[in-house]
Design an enzyme around this catalytic site. Structure first.
Site, PDB file in Angstrom:
ATOM      1  N   ASP A   1       6.422   0.552   6.893  1.00 44.39           N
ATOM      2  CA  ASP A   1       4.987   0.290   6.613  1.00 44.39           C
ATOM      3  C   ASP A   1       4.509   1.240   5.524  1.00 44.39           C
ATOM      4  OD1 ASP A   1       2.403  -0.582   6.719  1.00 44.39           O
ATOM      5  OD2 ASP A   1       1.917   0.402   8.605  1.00 44.39           O
TER       6      ASP A   1
ATOM      7  N   GLU B   1      -5.008   1.802   2.490  1.00 40.98           N
ATOM      8  CA  GLU B   1      -4.979   0.552   3.261  1.00 40.98           C
ATOM      9  C   GLU B   1      -5.237   0.846   4.731  1.00 40.98           C
ATOM     10  OE1 GLU B   1      -3.246  -2.618   5.833  1.00 40.98           O
ATOM     11  OE2 GLU B   1      -2.685  -0.532   5.715  1.00 40.98           O
TER      12      GLU B   1
ATOM     13  N   ASP C   1      -0.191   4.340   1.020  1.00 42.79           N
ATOM     14  CA  ASP C   1      -0.523   5.341   2.042  1.00 42.79           C
ATOM     15  C   ASP C   1       0.191   5.065   3.358  1.00 42.79           C
ATOM     16  OD1 ASP C   1      -2.281   3.051   2.162  1.00 42.79           O
ATOM     17  OD2 ASP C   1      -3.541   4.123   3.587  1.00 42.79           O
TER      18      ASP C   1
ATOM     19  N   HIS D   1       0.835  -1.202   0.000  1.00 40.59           N
ATOM     20  CA  HIS D   1       0.000   0.000   0.000  1.00 40.59           C
ATOM     21  C   HIS D   1       0.869   1.252   0.000  1.00 40.59           C
ATOM     22  CE1 HIS D   1       0.582   0.772   4.357  1.00 40.59           C
ATOM     23  NE2 HIS D   1       0.415  -0.524   4.534  1.00 40.59           N
TER      24      HIS D   1
HETATM   25 ZN   LIG Z   1       0.809  -1.451   6.370  1.00 37.79          ZN
END
Ligand SMILES: [Zn+2]
Length: 383
Positions: free
Chosen positions: A104, A136, A74, A72
Site C-alpha cells: 500500500d 492519500e 504516503d 500515492h
Molecule cells: Zn493505499
C-alpha cells in the site's frame, strides 16, 4: 520481465519514510529522476506548505484521452505496531517482500518505474501519465489538488488505473468515505438553572438523533441493484465528547462522525438536511439564550466514492489486460472516485492484498509484483 529491478526499486521506495505526517519530497525527487530518465516530462506540484508534492509525469503528447497510472506516495505510521524487523528496510523472505508501504502502495509504483521505459518506447498518440500523490491516507488530499489542477488546465485523460492492492482483481466500485467533526459551543452555567445556559452536550445529542434518523432514511434510498455491503449509504457516530460535571451546563461538545455514500446524491441529501436542521432549529434556539453560540462542522476528509458504471473503458481495458471476467466492489476508499468526478473512467487494480495494508509486517508477494509487471507490459503492447 523486470522482477529483479522492481524488487530493487521497491527497496529504495520503502527506505523513504513517507508517513503521511512527514515530507515526501525526497521520494518525489527520486521518482521524478527515474521517470525523466525514462523520457517523461515531469512536473513536481508542491502543496501550499511546500513540504509535500504530487508528481505528474507524461509520456507522449499533451492531449486528452491518455491513460493515468495513479498511486500515492504516503504510508500509514508504524507507531504501536509490533514489527519483526525494521519497517523502512525491505526484507525478502519466502517469496514475500516486507516493509511499510510494500503493498500500500509502493509495490505498484515500483512496477510502474520498471515498465516506464517500455511504455516510453511504445507510446504514440495516446499519452501515458503517472500521478504519484501525497496524503492519500489522510483523505486523498494530494489527489484532490491534482484533479483540481487537471480541471483548471482543461486536461481530460481518458482513463485512470489506481494501483491500490486488490490482488490484481478488477475493482469498479467503492463507497465514498466522508469524515467530519462537528463542534458545539454553548454557554456554561449552574446545573440548577438549565434555561440560563446553552447546553452543548444536549444540542450535540439532538444532532446525533438527527443523524440516526437520516441513517434510517438512507436505508430506504439504496439504489436498485447495489452490490455494496450493506447496499445503502451508512452513517456512523464514532465519538462524542463534552461537558465537565453533573451539575454544570456543558459549554462545549464535539462529535466525530462519518458517512459512506453509495451515490453522491445521498451525501448531498444528508448535508442539506443537516444544514437546514442547524440553521432553522438548533441555532435559533441556542442563540435565543446566547448570541455567541455556534455549531461548526470541520471536514476531516471527503473521499469520493467510485460508482460502478455500465460503461467503463478503464474497467474493460484492465479486465482484458489481466484476463479477468468479472469486476468487483470493495469496502475501502481510494483516489479513483476523484478521477471519476472529473469524468475520467476509473478502475482500481494493483498488486498485493489490502489484508496486509496498514498492519505490522506489511508485505507484498513476489508473484503479485510479477502479475502487475505482466499487466503493464501488456498495456505497453496495446498503446
Ligand atoms: Zn493505499
Amino acid at each position: 520481465m523486470g522482477l529483479g529491478e522492481t524488487v530493487d526499486t521497491l527497496a529504495r521506495l520503502i527506505a523513504f519514510p513517507t508517513v503521511s505526517a512527514d515530507s515526501n519530497m525526497e521520494m518525489i525527487a527520486y521518482l521524478a529522476g527515474r521517470l525523466e530518465t525514462a523520457g517523461a516530462r515531469v512536473e513536481v506540484m508542491r502543496d501550499a506548505g511546500g513540504t509535500k508534492a504530487n508528481l505528474w509525469a507524461t509520456l507522449g503528447p499533451d492531449t486528452d484521452g491518455g491513460i493515468v497510472l495513479s498511486g500515492h506516495t504516503d504510508v500509514v505510521p508504524v507507531t504501536d505496531q509490533d514489527w519483526s524487523s525494521e519497517p523502512f528496510v525491505m526484507r525478502q523472505q519466502d517469496g514475500r517482500l516486507f516493509g511499510r508501504g510494500a503493498c500500500d502502495m509502493k509495490g505498484f509504483i515500483a512496477a510502474c518505474l520498471t515498465v516506464a521505459p517500455v511504455l516510453a518506447a511504445r507510446v504514440r498518440d495516446r499519452p501515458v501519465h503517472f500521478a504519484f500523490t501525497h496524503d492519500e491516507e489522510t483523505g486523498c488530499i494530494g489527489a484532490g489538488h491534482l484533479v483540481a489542477e487537471l480541471r483548471a488546465r482543461g486536461l481530460r485523460p481518458g482513463l485512470a488505473i489506481i494501483g491500490e492492492p486488490t490482488e490484481m482483481r478488477v475493482v469498479e466500485g467503492h463507497k465514498g468515505c466522508y469524515e467530519y467533526t462537528t463542534e458545539f459551543n454553548g454557554l456554561a452555567g449552574h446545573g440548577s438553572a438549565p434555561d440560563r445556559g446553552v447546553n452543548a452536550v444536549e444540542y450535540a445529542a439532538r444532532y446525533v438523533a438527527r443523524l440516526l434518523g437520516l441513517r434510517e432514511h438512507l436505508r430506504a434510498r439504496a439504489p436498485e441493484g447495489s452490490r455494496f455491503e450493506p447496499p445503502w449509504s451508512t452513517i456512523n457516530v464514532g465519538a462524542l465528547h463534552g461537558g465537565v460535571a453533573h451539575n454544570v451546563i456543558a459549554s462545549r461538545a464535539t462529535l466525530d462522525w462519518e458517512m459512506r455514500p453509495v451515490i453522491k446524491p445521498d451525501a448531498d441529501f444528508v448535508k442539506q438536511d443537516l444544514a437546514g436542521f442547524v440553521d432553522d432549529i438548533l441555532l435559533p434556539a441556542m442563540r435565543a439564550v446566547d448570541p455567541e453560540a455556534a455549531i461548526t462542522t470541520h471536514v476531516i476528509g471527503e473521499i469520493e466514492g467510485l460508482e460502478p458504471m455500465p460503461q467503463n473503458a478503464a474497467r474493460d481495458l484492465v479486465a482484458e489486460l489481466t484476463g479477468a471476467n468479472s469486476a468487483h466492489v470493495v469496502p475501502f476508499g481510494t483516489e479513483a472516485g476523484l478521477f471519476q468526478s472529473l469524468g475520467i473512467n476509473a478502475v482500481v487494480c494493483g498488486p498485493g492484498s489490502i489484508e496486509q495494508a496498514h498492519k505490522a509486517d506489511e508485505f507484498i508477494a513476489l508473484d503479485q509484483v510479477q502479475a502487475c509487471l505482466d499487466m503493464l507490459h501488456r498495456l505497453a503492447k496495446r498503446l
